[in-house]
Design an enzyme around this catalytic site. Structure first.
Site, PDB file in Angstrom:
ATOM      1  N   GLU A   1      70.236  50.139  63.265  1.00 39.26           N
ATOM      2  CA  GLU A   1      70.365  49.643  64.513  1.00 39.26           C
ATOM      3  C   GLU A   1      69.371  48.527  64.635  1.00 39.26           C
ATOM      4  O   GLU A   1      68.422  48.215  63.877  1.00 39.26           O
ATOM      5  CB  GLU A   1      69.558  50.879  65.392  1.00 39.26           C
ATOM      6  N   THR A   2      69.893  47.594  65.360  1.00 40.24           N
ATOM      7  CA  THR A   2      69.283  46.406  66.054  1.00 40.24           C
ATOM      8  C   THR A   2      69.167  46.725  67.512  1.00 40.24           C
ATOM      9  O   THR A   2      70.190  46.735  68.205  1.00 40.24           O
ATOM     10  CB  THR A   2      69.744  45.150  65.691  1.00 40.24           C
TER      11      THR A   2
END
Length: 262
Positions: free
Chosen positions: A46-47
């Protein structure tokens, strides 16, 4: 354009464990395609992109392939960055695709308050057991498939065929779990190859489904949960009817600067 970038290991108190997330604080919105390209470039599960909105914050999460509606470890990582790196004071209210999510501080840990998701017994798609490499004792469905295995040792030993999982219809995300483990109440792993994450190291969204499931079975609402990925991580969870509270540690791994054209 220059943007700050932080990489945080979440649900762990030491580097090289837990679940790594990139956190990008913003002063102004970015186009969706730019955020998606950045998440693909970072190539982490995830970002997180966080933007101030009055007294609160707007938070969005992207895997290397898609935006997701909920993410626990990147929310924890974002709270860590705001509190420990940017000098903001918790609690934080994040406005997300899953509605408002609140994160509080409790000493060195942060506590996430997320909506619970209840499960029902379900018939798995043909080929699920073969793709996992072992037959579940039971299968249930909340948002994701929940495959109950015989023991935490069986959960830890699984070597799933990710290509086979990706080929099965309706199996975007699969949780495998068992009661017990070394000093914990439940053990789990999480596979989501269809959204670009073959195995997620530690998954908050899995536990909003697992905690109600196991709390009802074990007869207690507070559970210590271990995700038995190669990196591993621990969550201290509590079921509060329609909510699940998840406490965890986080640690800074890296910080730097993103350079975007324009």
């Amino acid at each position: 354009m220059k943007l700050p970038l932080f990489q945080i290991d979440a649900f762990t108190a030491r580097p090289f464990a837990g679940n790594p997330a990139a956190v990008v604080p913003l002063d102004a919105p970015l186009p969706d395609d730019v955020m998606q390209a950045m998440a693909a470039e970072h190539n982490l599960s995830e970002t997180a992109f966080v933007l101030r909105e009055g007294a609160d914050w707007r938070l969005r999460w992207f895997t290397p392939k898609a935006e997701v509606e909920m993410c626990g470890h990147a929310t924890l990582a974002t709270a860590y960055v705001l509190a420990r790196e940017l000098g903001q004071r918790p609690p934080f209210t994040f406005h997300t695709l899953s509605g408002p999510l609140v994160v509080e501080a409790d000493g060195p840990r942060f506590i996430l308050d997320f909506p619970a998701r209840l499960s029902e017994a379900a018939t798995p798609p043909a080929g699920l057991a073969a793709a996992l490499g072992a037959a579940p004792r039971e299968v249930h469905r909340a948002r994701d498939w929940i495959c109950v295995m015989q023991s935490p040792e069986e959960v830890a030993a699984l070597t799933p065929d990710h290509a086979a999982l990706a080929a099965l219809p309706g199996t975007e995300r699969v949780i495998v779990t068992a009661a017990g483990g070394d000093g914990v109440d439940i053990t789990s792993r999480f596979f989501a190859v269809k959204v670009g994450v073959p195995e997620d190291p530690v998954t908050g969204t899995a536990h909003v489904q697992l905690v109600p499931f196991w709390a009802a079975r074990l007869g207690r609402k507070s559970l210590v949960c271990r995700q038995a990925s190669a990196r591993g991580g621990t969550l201290w969870c509590e079921w509060r009817e329609d909510r699940v509270r998840m406490a965890g540690d986080a640690v800074l791994y890296a910080k730097g600067e993103i350079h975007l054209p324009g």
